[in-house]
Enzyme design. Sequence first.
Site, short mmCIF file in Angstrom:
data_model
loop_
_atom_site.label_atom_id
_atom_site.label_comp_id
_atom_site.label_asym_id
_atom_site.label_seq_id
_atom_site.Cartn_x
_atom_site.Cartn_y
_atom_site.Cartn_z
N VAL A 78 0.84 -1.20 0.00
CA VAL A 78 0.00 0.00 0.00
C VAL A 78 0.88 1.25 0.00
O VAL A 78 0.62 2.20 -0.75
CB VAL A 78 -0.97 -0.01 1.21
N HIS A 79 1.91 1.25 0.81
CA HIS A 79 2.83 2.40 0.86
C HIS A 79 3.53 2.59 -0.49
O HIS A 79 3.65 3.72 -0.99
CB HIS A 79 3.86 2.19 1.97
#
Length: 108
Positions: A78-79
Amino acid sequence: MEENESLHLSCFEIISQVGMARSCYVEAVDLACDGSFDEARAKAGEGDAFFTAAHGVHTALVTQAAQGGAVPVDILLVHAEDQLMSGEDFKILSERLIRLAERAGIRA
């Protein structure tokens, strides 16, 4: 190599490449604000190469998922995707800011 380890290496590659791209884009804007437009465009081109490399790693993950391969979603992925999207924003904005500086007639 364990599946998650391979995914995490890909995520770190995306994050690293996008970080380099963003740094180049910021430097390109700074150069344009100083009136160094040829250097600004060259630096933006360097940023584009880093961004393209990051995008290639991401495309490989998307392709893997599209072909039915497992791509576990975790906070690192996600990052990495968040960084990729913000890198694209930097790219777009730097291109426009460089053009604006040129139109404003900023000179070294």
